[in-house]
Scaffold this active site. Structure first.
Site, PDB file in Angstrom:
ATOM      1  N   GLU A  17      25.531 -49.286 -30.449  1.00 36.75           N
ATOM      2  CA  GLU A  17      26.783 -48.553 -30.682  1.00 36.75           C
ATOM      3  C   GLU A  17      27.957 -49.528 -30.675  1.00 36.75           C
ATOM      4  O   GLU A  17      28.021 -50.432 -29.841  1.00 36.75           O
ATOM      5  CB  GLU A  17      27.006 -47.490 -29.612  1.00 36.75           C
ATOM      6  CG  GLU A  17      28.314 -46.711 -29.814  1.00 36.75           C
ATOM      7  CD  GLU A  17      28.436 -45.522 -28.901  1.00 36.75           C
ATOM      8  OE1 GLU A  17      27.590 -44.607 -29.057  1.00 36.75           O
ATOM      9  OE2 GLU A  17      29.314 -45.508 -28.030  1.00 36.75           O
ATOM     10  N   TYR A  49      34.337 -42.532 -32.689  1.00 38.61           N
ATOM     11  CA  TYR A  49      35.262 -41.752 -33.514  1.00 38.61           C
ATOM     12  C   TYR A  49      36.660 -41.714 -32.925  1.00 38.61           C
ATOM     13  O   TYR A  49      36.828 -41.654 -31.706  1.00 38.61           O
ATOM     14  CB  TYR A  49      34.704 -40.324 -33.620  1.00 38.61           C
ATOM     15  CG  TYR A  49      35.467 -39.370 -34.504  1.00 38.61           C
ATOM     16  CD1 TYR A  49      35.415 -39.504 -35.885  1.00 38.61           C
ATOM     17  CD2 TYR A  49      36.205 -38.332 -33.950  1.00 38.61           C
ATOM     18  CE1 TYR A  49      36.094 -38.611 -36.701  1.00 38.61           C
ATOM     19  CE2 TYR A  49      36.881 -37.447 -34.760  1.00 38.61           C
ATOM     20  CZ  TYR A  49      36.826 -37.589 -36.138  1.00 38.61           C
ATOM     21  OH  TYR A  49      37.500 -36.704 -36.944  1.00 38.61           O
ATOM     22  N   ASP A 110      37.087 -34.416 -26.083  1.00 31.77           N
ATOM     23  CA  ASP A 110      37.815 -34.064 -24.867  1.00 31.77           C
ATOM     24  C   ASP A 110      38.892 -33.030 -25.143  1.00 31.77           C
ATOM     25  O   ASP A 110      39.624 -33.111 -26.141  1.00 31.77           O
ATOM     26  CB  ASP A 110      38.463 -35.310 -24.262  1.00 31.77           C
ATOM     27  CG  ASP A 110      37.435 -36.337 -23.820  1.00 31.77           C
ATOM     28  OD1 ASP A 110      36.321 -35.924 -23.413  1.00 31.77           O
ATOM     29  OD2 ASP A 110      37.733 -37.543 -23.903  1.00 31.77           O
TER      30      ASP A 110
END
Length: 300
Positions: A17, A49, A110
């Site tokens: 990642e 992202y 979030d």
């Protein structure tokens, strides 16, 4: 290619990642990192992202496209939905498809104070975006899972219910949040199996290389820090190189144990560090080769 096809072909999927550079850094600053990581022959590389409508959002798509189209490694673009309208997500899916990116990691994201979620316009959870992506694109869709429970969850058993709901919504496989104690991951696998979850669950591993990083991890996701890791931090916190190498060694111990226990995948949170990825990959190269040779024999 859909990443789910890689899981069908390989018993152990090994991936990395990365995250896009900050907005005030040129996107080209990550190009060398991508090149170096690609040389390590991962099964795929995921890209985190940014907030919807931001330049970070476009950078995710651009970096995922670079990984796939220039370096020939399958890419996975993270896609958060909590502050995105359905039309915005539809456009993002189209943009990714146009760039030959065929896989997303569907995340709620979030919840920020003051955020307005409108029924029928926005998404309220990751199951909705999984279903939406399956109905409105030809994307492969991964989903997240949490070995120690989601940080917002008061009932950890409900997290397993959500895991099953994500599978039913159409997810192809799961990537776990990082953990520093493998027993939490094994417990997740047991509970998922009992619940009837059949999808592969890939273990997310982050080598912790400095004290600030561990404090941030605990604050963001609530991961438990084992006593033996605290000893490492306390012993080497004033020696940058020693702590880095101790953190890598600790992650390696986790990875070898996980692979030996038959996990379906290792997803390495590289923190954009080719050094870390190279050290870990070279250390388990013979193990990865052994597993892949077994796959070739199994497939005939």
């Amino acid at each position: 290619m859909k990443i789910k096809d890689i899981f069908e072909r390989e018993r152990l999927v090994y991936s990395f990642e990365v995250f896009p550079p900050k907005p005030d850094y040129p996107i080209e600053s990550i190009y060398k990192t991508i090149e170096e990581l690609s040389k390590l022959d991962p099964d795929y590389i995921s890209v985190t992202y940014g907030a919807a409508g931001s330049s970070a959002n476009n950078r995710t798509a651009e970096i995922a496209s670079l990984i796939k189209n220039k370096h020939g490694v399958e890419s996975l673009a993270h896609l958060t939905c909590i502050d995105s309208s359905k039309e915005e997500v539809r456009q993002i899916l189209k943009d990714l498809t146009d760039r030959n990116v065929n896989n997303i990691l569907a995340l709620r994201g979030d919840i920020v104070e003051g955020m307005e979620i409108v029924d029928g316009v926005n998404f309220s959870n990751s199951q909705e975006i999984i279903r939406f992506a399956k109905e409105n694109s030809n994307m492969g869709v991964a989903a997240a899972c949490y070995p120690e429970g989601h940080i917002e969850s008061e009932d950890k058993s409900f997290d397993i219910e959500v895991l099953k709901l994500k599978e039913e919504a159409g997810a192809d496989y799961f990537i776990s949040q990082l953990f520093l104690d493998n027993s939490y991951f094994y417990d997740l696998l047991d509970k998922a199996e009992q619940k009837g979850v059949t999808l592969p669950i890939q273990a997310g591993i982050m080598p912790v290389i400095n004290k600030r990083q561990i404090e941030r991890i605990v604050g963001l996701c609530g991961a438990t820090v084992p006593k033996k890791f605290i000893k490492i931090i306390n012993k080497y916190e004033h020696n940058k190189e020693a702590l880095r190498d101790a953190g890598i060694a600790y992650a390696l111990e986790q990875i070898v144990d996980l692979i030996s226990s038959g996990v379906r995948g290792i997803h390495l949170y590289t923190m954009n560090s080719p050094y870390i990825a190279k050290k870990i990959t070279s250390s388990i190269d013979s193990i990865l080769t052994s597993v892949r040779e077994e796959d070739l024999k199994r497939l005939g």
